[in-house]
Design a protein around this motif. Structure first.
Motif, PDB file in Angstrom:
ATOM      1  N   ILE A   1      86.210  40.213  99.768  1.00  0.00           N
ATOM      2  CA  ILE A   1      85.153  41.061  99.343  1.00  0.00           C
ATOM      3  C   ILE A   1      84.523  41.737 100.519  1.00  0.00           C
ATOM      4  O   ILE A   1      84.275  42.811 100.548  1.00  0.00           O
ATOM      5  CB  ILE A   1      84.121  40.473  98.630  1.00  0.00           C
ATOM      6  CG1 ILE A   1      84.523  40.045  96.984  1.00  0.00           C
ATOM      7  CG2 ILE A   1      82.814  41.403  98.243  1.00  0.00           C
ATOM      8  CD1 ILE A   1      83.542  39.091  96.239  1.00  0.00           C
ATOM      9  N   PHE A   2      84.350  40.929 101.494  1.00  0.00           N
ATOM     10  CA  PHE A   2      83.760  41.308 102.627  1.00  0.00           C
ATOM     11  C   PHE A   2      84.713  41.965 103.531  1.00  0.00           C
ATOM     12  O   PHE A   2      84.378  42.999 104.596  1.00  0.00           O
ATOM     13  CB  PHE A   2      83.269  40.097 103.556  1.00  0.00           C
ATOM     14  CG  PHE A   2      82.100  39.296 102.754  1.00  0.00           C
ATOM     15  CD1 PHE A   2      80.943  40.096 102.265  1.00  0.00           C
ATOM     16  CD2 PHE A   2      82.223  38.119 102.301  1.00  0.00           C
ATOM     17  CE1 PHE A   2      80.133  39.227 101.703  1.00  0.00           C
ATOM     18  CE2 PHE A   2      81.581  37.432 101.763  1.00  0.00           C
ATOM     19  CZ  PHE A   2      80.525  38.081 101.380  1.00  0.00           C
ATOM     20  N   ALA A   3      86.031  41.619 103.540  1.00  0.00           N
ATOM     21  CA  ALA A   3      87.141  42.060 104.600  1.00  0.00           C
ATOM     22  C   ALA A   3      87.685  43.415 104.039  1.00  0.00           C
ATOM     23  O   ALA A   3      88.401  43.943 105.026  1.00  0.00           O
ATOM     24  CB  ALA A   3      88.067  40.911 104.826  1.00  0.00           C
ATOM     25  N   LYS A   4      87.569  43.940 103.106  1.00  0.00           N
ATOM     26  CA  LYS A   4      88.400  44.972 102.801  1.00  0.00           C
ATOM     27  C   LYS A   4      88.032  46.374 103.354  1.00  0.00           C
ATOM     28  O   LYS A   4      89.143  46.954 103.664  1.00  0.00           O
ATOM     29  CB  LYS A   4      88.291  45.303 101.196  1.00  0.00           C
ATOM     30  CG  LYS A   4      86.743  45.760 100.890  1.00  0.00           C
ATOM     31  CD  LYS A   4      86.971  46.135  99.303  1.00  0.00           C
ATOM     32  CE  LYS A   4      85.437  46.252  98.641  1.00  0.00           C
ATOM     33  NZ  LYS A   4      85.360  46.590  97.443  1.00  0.00           N
ATOM     34  N   SER A   5      87.156  46.311 104.031  1.00  0.00           N
ATOM     35  CA  SER A   5      86.785  47.712 104.872  1.00  0.00           C
ATOM     36  C   SER A   5      87.624  47.619 106.264  1.00  0.00           C
ATOM     37  O   SER A   5      87.826  48.627 106.783  1.00  0.00           O
ATOM     38  CB  SER A   5      85.264  47.878 105.029  1.00  0.00           C
ATOM     39  OG  SER A   5      84.881  46.884 105.896  1.00  0.00           O
ATOM     40  N   TYR A   6      88.087  46.376 106.749  1.00  0.00           N
ATOM     41  CA  TYR A   6      88.592  46.018 107.973  1.00  0.00           C
ATOM     42  C   TYR A   6      90.099  46.245 107.706  1.00  0.00           C
ATOM     43  O   TYR A   6      90.711  46.681 108.827  1.00  0.00           O
ATOM     44  CB  TYR A   6      88.531  44.610 108.132  1.00  0.00           C
ATOM     45  CG  TYR A   6      87.249  44.318 109.048  1.00  0.00           C
ATOM     46  CD1 TYR A   6      87.148  44.714 110.253  1.00  0.00           C
ATOM     47  CD2 TYR A   6      86.564  42.919 108.589  1.00  0.00           C
ATOM     48  CE1 TYR A   6      86.099  44.524 110.749  1.00  0.00           C
ATOM     49  CE2 TYR A   6      85.595  42.741 109.239  1.00  0.00           C
ATOM     50  CZ  TYR A   6      85.219  43.147 110.336  1.00  0.00           C
ATOM     51  OH  TYR A   6      83.986  42.901 111.200  1.00  0.00           O
ATOM     52  N   ILE A   7      90.640  46.634 106.703  1.00  0.00           N
ATOM     53  CA  ILE A   7      92.092  46.704 106.618  1.00  0.00           C
ATOM     54  C   ILE A   7      92.487  47.762 105.718  1.00  0.00           C
ATOM     55  O   ILE A   7      91.993  48.014 104.574  1.00  0.00           O
ATOM     56  CB  ILE A   7      92.809  45.397 105.651  1.00  0.00           C
ATOM     57  CG1 ILE A   7      92.046  44.154 106.057  1.00  0.00           C
ATOM     58  CG2 ILE A   7      94.087  45.206 105.564  1.00  0.00           C
ATOM     59  CD1 ILE A   7      92.579  43.597 107.445  1.00  0.00           C
ATOM     60  N   ALA A   8      93.603  48.479 106.194  1.00  0.00           N
ATOM     61  CA  ALA A   8      93.870  49.513 105.478  1.00  0.00           C
ATOM     62  C   ALA A   8      94.371  49.422 104.018  1.00  0.00           C
ATOM     63  O   ALA A   8      94.346  50.194 103.239  1.00  0.00           O
ATOM     64  CB  ALA A   8      94.956  50.344 106.243  1.00  0.00           C
ATOM     65  N   GLY A   9      95.277  48.231 104.153  1.00  0.00           N
ATOM     66  CA  GLY A   9      95.823  47.912 102.952  1.00  0.00           C
ATOM     67  C   GLY A   9      96.944  47.096 102.781  1.00  0.00           C
ATOM     68  O   GLY A   9      97.318  46.735 104.046  1.00  0.00           O
ATOM     69  N   PRO A  10      97.730  46.786 102.074  1.00  0.00           N
ATOM     70  CA  PRO A  10      98.989  45.750 102.059  1.00  0.00           C
ATOM     71  C   PRO A  10     100.292  46.558 102.712  1.00  0.00           C
ATOM     72  O   PRO A  10     101.063  45.842 103.090  1.00  0.00           O
ATOM     73  CB  PRO A  10      99.296  45.331 100.866  1.00  0.00           C
ATOM     74  CG  PRO A  10      98.616  46.353  99.903  1.00  0.00           C
ATOM     75  CD  PRO A  10      97.635  47.007 100.553  1.00  0.00           C
ATOM     76  N   THR A  11     100.414  47.919 102.540  1.00  0.00           N
ATOM     77  CA  THR A  11     101.602  48.429 103.181  1.00  0.00           C
ATOM     78  C   THR A  11     101.353  49.548 104.310  1.00  0.00           C
ATOM     79  O   THR A  11     100.250  50.026 104.481  1.00  0.00           O
ATOM     80  CB  THR A  11     102.230  49.343 101.933  1.00  0.00           C
ATOM     81  OG1 THR A  11     101.463  50.609 101.546  1.00  0.00           O
ATOM     82  CG2 THR A  11     102.133  48.410 100.697  1.00  0.00           C
ATOM     83  N   LEU A  12     102.397  49.729 104.786  1.00  0.00           N
ATOM     84  CA  LEU A  12     102.368  50.737 106.053  1.00  0.00           C
ATOM     85  C   LEU A  12     101.885  52.044 105.454  1.00  0.00           C
ATOM     86  O   LEU A  12     101.178  52.783 106.049  1.00  0.00           O
ATOM     87  CB  LEU A  12     103.793  50.878 106.494  1.00  0.00           C
ATOM     88  CG  LEU A  12     103.966  51.983 107.695  1.00  0.00           C
ATOM     89  CD1 LEU A  12     103.024  51.952 108.674  1.00  0.00           C
ATOM     90  CD2 LEU A  12     105.532  51.929 107.810  1.00  0.00           C
TER      91      LEU A  12
END
Length: 299
Positions: A22-33
């Motif tokens: 919930i807290f981390a999703k803004s840090y990560i572009a997503g699961p794929t290239l």
């Protein structure tokens, strides 16, 4: 440190993954290239550069290292194909450093050689102190063969950093300068935030004096102010440095820096192995958790 930040920093390593997400999703572009490609396109439209990183830590086999090496080569190919203003970041342990030093070096060398073919650049990330000497050695060896296509990272909380700058000053210098996030013993790292900031400023000025290209990696506006002061003091041109920030952190400051006419690069990680990275980042900067919680609750 406020009570919320204290609780986050002390408990984040034990909080279940679904809650961390919930807290981390803004840090990560997503699961794929291709999630990273989309984010990078959006950043480029805003006048910002990117460095793309495939997440994955604690590998235990050479087969895993080869997988990540191939992923890095794929990232460079996709950057070229998509015409992105972006480069690549990688971690030495992901390339097999803890398994076989020369094996890891050859993996990184292959990636840097490919970056050179594509007129791109590879940033060798810095990890915890058991990796520091080897990482700096890799940079020293590769910069001789691939000048302008490889750089590494210095951490301002380490006591050794000013000396590392001196020791590496016999060749081309290209560093990301950050504070550092690993939990190191006091004999190796400063613990007082004020001293860390002072060592950051001292190291940055030393790098500018030595004509280094520096990625000024910080979300601390006090350090941004000091960096701008030094940029003016040394009369640096726009293309002789850049600011760097993490995806999802202080977008207002990010926009202020860019609107001031400075180049800025955003770190864009992607991948399924997001949990260790996210926990470290939230431990380093609990304010992100506060911001995400407010959004989640609609406050």
């Amino acid at each position: 440190m406020g009570i919320f930040n204290f609780l986050v920093s002390k408990t984040i390593m034990h909080i279940p993954a679904p809650i961390v997400s919930i807290f981390a999703k803004s840090y990560i572009a997503g699961p794929t290239l291709y999630d990273a490609v989309k984010v990078t396109h959006d950043l480029n439209k805003k006048g910002m550069m990117a460095t793309i990183d495939v997440l994955g830590e604690f590998i235990s086999t050479k087969e895993e290292a080869i997988f990540y090496k191939n992923e890095c080569i794929k990232i460079l190919d996709v950057i070229a194909k998509e015409g992105l203003d972006a480069n690549l970041s990688l971690k030495p342990t992901q390339m097999g450093l803890n398994l076989d030093k020369e094996f890891a070096f050859e993996n990184i060398k292959e990636i840097v050689a490919h970056a050179k073919e594509l007129n791109n650049f590879v940033r060798i990330d810095m990890e915890d102190t058991p990796c520091t000497d080897d990482t700096l050695e890799f940079f020293r060896r590769l910069r001789e063969e691939f000048p302008g296509h490889v750089g590494t990272v210095l951490q301002a909380y380490l006591r050794r950093t000013p000396k590392d700058i001196e020791n590496l000053s016999d060749g081309l210098l290209n560093f990301r300068l950050c504070k550092g996030i690993y939990n190191e013993p006091r004999k190796l790292a400063y613990k007082d935030p004020y001293i860390v900031n002072q060592n950051y400023i001292y190291s940055l000025e030393k790098l500018f004096q030595k004509k280094a290209y520096v990625g000024i990696a910080t979300h601390d506006e006090k350090l941004v102010f000091e960096a701008l002061r030094l940029i003016e003091k040394y009369g640096l041109k726009r293309e002789e440095y850049e600011f760097q920030m993490l995806l999802g952190v202080d977008e207002e400051l990010r926009n202020i820096i860019v609107s001031g006419g400075h180049r800025l690069r955003v770190y864009v990680p992607f991948g399924k192995d997001w949990l260790p990275y996210s926990r470290r980042r939230l431990k380093e900067n609990p304010n992100i958790a506060r911001h995400a919680l407010k959004q989640f609750l609609g406050m």
